[in-house]
Design a protein around this motif. Sequence first.
Motif, PDB file in Angstrom:
ATOM      1  N   SER A  83       9.520  -8.181  -3.041  1.00 55.02           N
ATOM      2  CA  SER A  83       8.888  -6.945  -3.485  1.00 55.02           C
ATOM      3  C   SER A  83       7.514  -7.248  -4.065  1.00 55.02           C
ATOM      4  N   LEU A  84       6.614  -6.277  -3.940  1.00 54.01           N
ATOM      5  CA  LEU A  84       5.225  -6.457  -4.341  1.00 54.01           C
ATOM      6  C   LEU A  84       4.754  -5.253  -5.140  1.00 54.01           C
ATOM      7  N   LEU A  85       4.168  -5.522  -6.298  1.00 51.19           N
ATOM      8  CA  LEU A  85       3.563  -4.477  -7.115  1.00 51.19           C
ATOM      9  C   LEU A  85       2.063  -4.697  -7.123  1.00 51.19           C
ATOM     10  N   ILE A  86       1.316  -3.652  -6.776  1.00 57.29           N
ATOM     11  CA  ILE A  86      -0.138  -3.685  -6.849  1.00 57.29           C
ATOM     12  C   ILE A  86      -0.538  -2.901  -8.099  1.00 57.29           C
ATOM     13  N   ILE A  87      -1.337  -3.530  -8.945  1.00 60.17           N
ATOM     14  CA  ILE A  87      -1.861  -2.867 -10.135  1.00 60.17           C
ATOM     15  C   ILE A  87      -3.340  -2.620  -9.895  1.00 60.17           C
ATOM     16  N   SER A  88      -3.713  -1.355  -9.851  1.00 62.21           N
ATOM     17  CA  SER A  88      -5.098  -0.967  -9.605  1.00 62.21           C
ATOM     18  C   SER A  88      -5.734  -0.576 -10.934  1.00 62.21           C
ATOM     19  N   ARG A  89      -6.737  -1.355 -11.363  1.00 58.98           N
ATOM     20  CA  ARG A  89      -7.341  -1.164 -12.685  1.00 58.98           C
ATOM     21  C   ARG A  89      -8.782  -0.683 -12.629  1.00 58.98           C
ATOM     22  N   GLN A  90      -9.344  -0.522 -11.443  1.00 57.77           N
ATOM     23  CA  GLN A  90     -10.747  -0.147 -11.329  1.00 57.77           C
ATOM     24  C   GLN A  90     -10.901   1.321 -10.964  1.00 57.77           C
ATOM     25  N   SER A  91     -11.946   1.920 -11.496  1.00 60.27           N
ATOM     26  CA  SER A  91     -12.243   3.298 -11.121  1.00 60.27           C
ATOM     27  C   SER A  91     -12.645   3.327  -9.644  1.00 60.27           C
ATOM     28  N   PRO A  92     -12.554   4.484  -9.024  1.00 61.72           N
ATOM     29  CA  PRO A  92     -12.835   4.551  -7.588  1.00 61.72           C
ATOM     30  C   PRO A  92     -14.295   4.278  -7.243  1.00 61.72           C
ATOM     31  N   TRP A  93     -15.182   4.325  -8.210  1.00 60.07           N
ATOM     32  CA  TRP A  93     -16.611   4.175  -7.930  1.00 60.07           C
ATOM     33  C   TRP A  93     -17.212   2.886  -8.497  1.00 60.07           C
ATOM     34  N   SER A  94     -16.388   1.986  -8.999  1.00 56.10           N
ATOM     35  CA  SER A  94     -16.921   0.785  -9.648  1.00 56.10           C
ATOM     36  C   SER A  94     -16.985  -0.438  -8.728  1.00 56.10           C
ATOM     37  N   GLY A  95     -16.638  -0.281  -7.485  1.00 55.52           N
ATOM     38  CA  GLY A  95     -16.667  -1.405  -6.557  1.00 55.52           C
ATOM     39  C   GLY A  95     -15.534  -1.299  -5.558  1.00 55.52           C
ATOM     40  N   PRO A  96     -15.300  -2.352  -4.798  1.00 56.34           N
ATOM     41  CA  PRO A  96     -14.308  -2.292  -3.721  1.00 56.34           C
ATOM     42  C   PRO A  96     -12.853  -2.423  -4.172  1.00 56.34           C
ATOM     43  N   GLY A  97     -12.593  -2.712  -5.443  1.00 54.49           N
ATOM     44  CA  GLY A  97     -11.227  -2.965  -5.902  1.00 54.49           C
ATOM     45  C   GLY A  97     -10.255  -1.834  -5.635  1.00 54.49           C
ATOM     46  N   ALA A  98     -10.688  -0.588  -5.861  1.00 53.05           N
ATOM     47  CA  ALA A  98      -9.799   0.554  -5.649  1.00 53.05           C
ATOM     48  C   ALA A  98      -9.413   0.682  -4.185  1.00 53.05           C
ATOM     49  N   ARG A  99     -10.387   0.546  -3.315  1.00 53.78           N
ATOM     50  CA  ARG A  99     -10.132   0.639  -1.872  1.00 53.78           C
ATOM     51  C   ARG A  99      -9.237  -0.513  -1.411  1.00 53.78           C
ATOM     52  N   GLU A 100      -9.502  -1.726  -1.902  1.00 54.14           N
ATOM     53  CA  GLU A 100      -8.704  -2.883  -1.497  1.00 54.14           C
ATOM     54  C   GLU A 100      -7.256  -2.755  -1.939  1.00 54.14           C
ATOM     55  N   ALA A 101      -7.037  -2.250  -3.144  1.00 50.63           N
ATOM     56  CA  ALA A 101      -5.669  -2.057  -3.625  1.00 50.63           C
ATOM     57  C   ALA A 101      -4.932  -1.065  -2.733  1.00 50.63           C
ATOM     58  N   LEU A 102      -5.596   0.015  -2.407  1.00 52.77           N
ATOM     59  CA  LEU A 102      -4.982   1.032  -1.561  1.00 52.77           C
ATOM     60  C   LEU A 102      -4.709   0.496  -0.156  1.00 52.77           C
ATOM     61  N   ASP A 103      -5.623  -0.301   0.373  1.00 50.44           N
ATOM     62  CA  ASP A 103      -5.414  -0.897   1.699  1.00 50.44           C
ATOM     63  C   ASP A 103      -4.199  -1.828   1.715  1.00 50.44           C
ATOM     64  N   ILE A 104      -4.038  -2.621   0.661  1.00 52.10           N
ATOM     65  CA  ILE A 104      -2.888  -3.527   0.580  1.00 52.10           C
ATOM     66  C   ILE A 104      -1.583  -2.731   0.544  1.00 52.10           C
ATOM     67  N   VAL A 105      -1.577  -1.667  -0.249  1.00 54.57           N
ATOM     68  CA  VAL A 105      -0.366  -0.844  -0.369  1.00 54.57           C
ATOM     69  C   VAL A 105      -0.040  -0.173   0.961  1.00 54.57           C
ATOM     70  N   LEU A 106      -1.042   0.378   1.629  1.00 55.40           N
ATOM     71  CA  LEU A 106      -0.796   1.034   2.916  1.00 55.40           C
ATOM     72  C   LEU A 106      -0.313   0.032   3.962  1.00 55.40           C
ATOM     73  N   ALA A 107      -0.893  -1.163   3.980  1.00 52.70           N
ATOM     74  CA  ALA A 107      -0.450  -2.192   4.929  1.00 52.70           C
ATOM     75  C   ALA A 107       0.987  -2.615   4.635  1.00 52.70           C
ATOM     76  N   GLY A 108       1.303  -2.807   3.379  1.00 54.89           N
ATOM     77  CA  GLY A 108       2.667  -3.170   3.006  1.00 54.89           C
ATOM     78  C   GLY A 108       3.660  -2.092   3.375  1.00 54.89           C
ATOM     79  N   GLY A 109       3.280  -0.846   3.158  1.00 60.40           N
ATOM     80  CA  GLY A 109       4.146   0.268   3.524  1.00 60.40           C
ATOM     81  C   GLY A 109       4.363   0.355   5.023  1.00 60.40           C
ATOM     82  N   ALA A 110       3.322   0.067   5.789  1.00 56.26           N
ATOM     83  CA  ALA A 110       3.433   0.105   7.251  1.00 56.26           C
ATOM     84  C   ALA A 110       4.411  -0.945   7.763  1.00 56.26           C
ATOM     85  N   PHE A 111       4.570  -2.045   7.017  1.00 53.55           N
ATOM     86  CA  PHE A 111       5.496  -3.106   7.413  1.00 53.55           C
ATOM     87  C   PHE A 111       6.811  -3.046   6.640  1.00 53.55           C
TER      88      PHE A 111
END
Length: 120
Positions: free
Chosen positions: A4-32
């Motif tokens: 099991s994997l927990l992603i903790i997203s701590r960055q605001s959506p406009w402060s850099g790529p962290g928010a997008r990367e966290a969401l991409d990891i979660v969506l990829a994990g969900g797809a698999f």
Amino acid sequence: MAKSLLIISRQSPWSGPGAREALDIVLAGGAFDLPIGLLYLDDGVFQLAASQDAKSLQQKDLSANLQALPMFGVEALFFCADSAAERGLDPGALSLEEAGPLTAGEITALIDRYDQVITL
């Protein structure tokens, strides 16, 4: 069995790529079909704020991706209630209704339930 994997997203959506990367990891994990959870903490709770104007910040709007999480089988969605309160966000007005509020003690227990944790 997949870990099991927990992603903790701590960055605001406009402060850099962290928010997008966290969401991409979660969506990829969900797809698999990985057992995956997503926790919004600190400024990450701003990702759940309704009515964001991403274009004015020259950013891509993440709200459509957030709404797709349940379709990818990602149902373990949480946010820190204290982080939301400290930032003046009303938990009832957040854009992702499936996300449940957690206290600091509940967050500790949540982290302990997962085999691996990634913080972005």
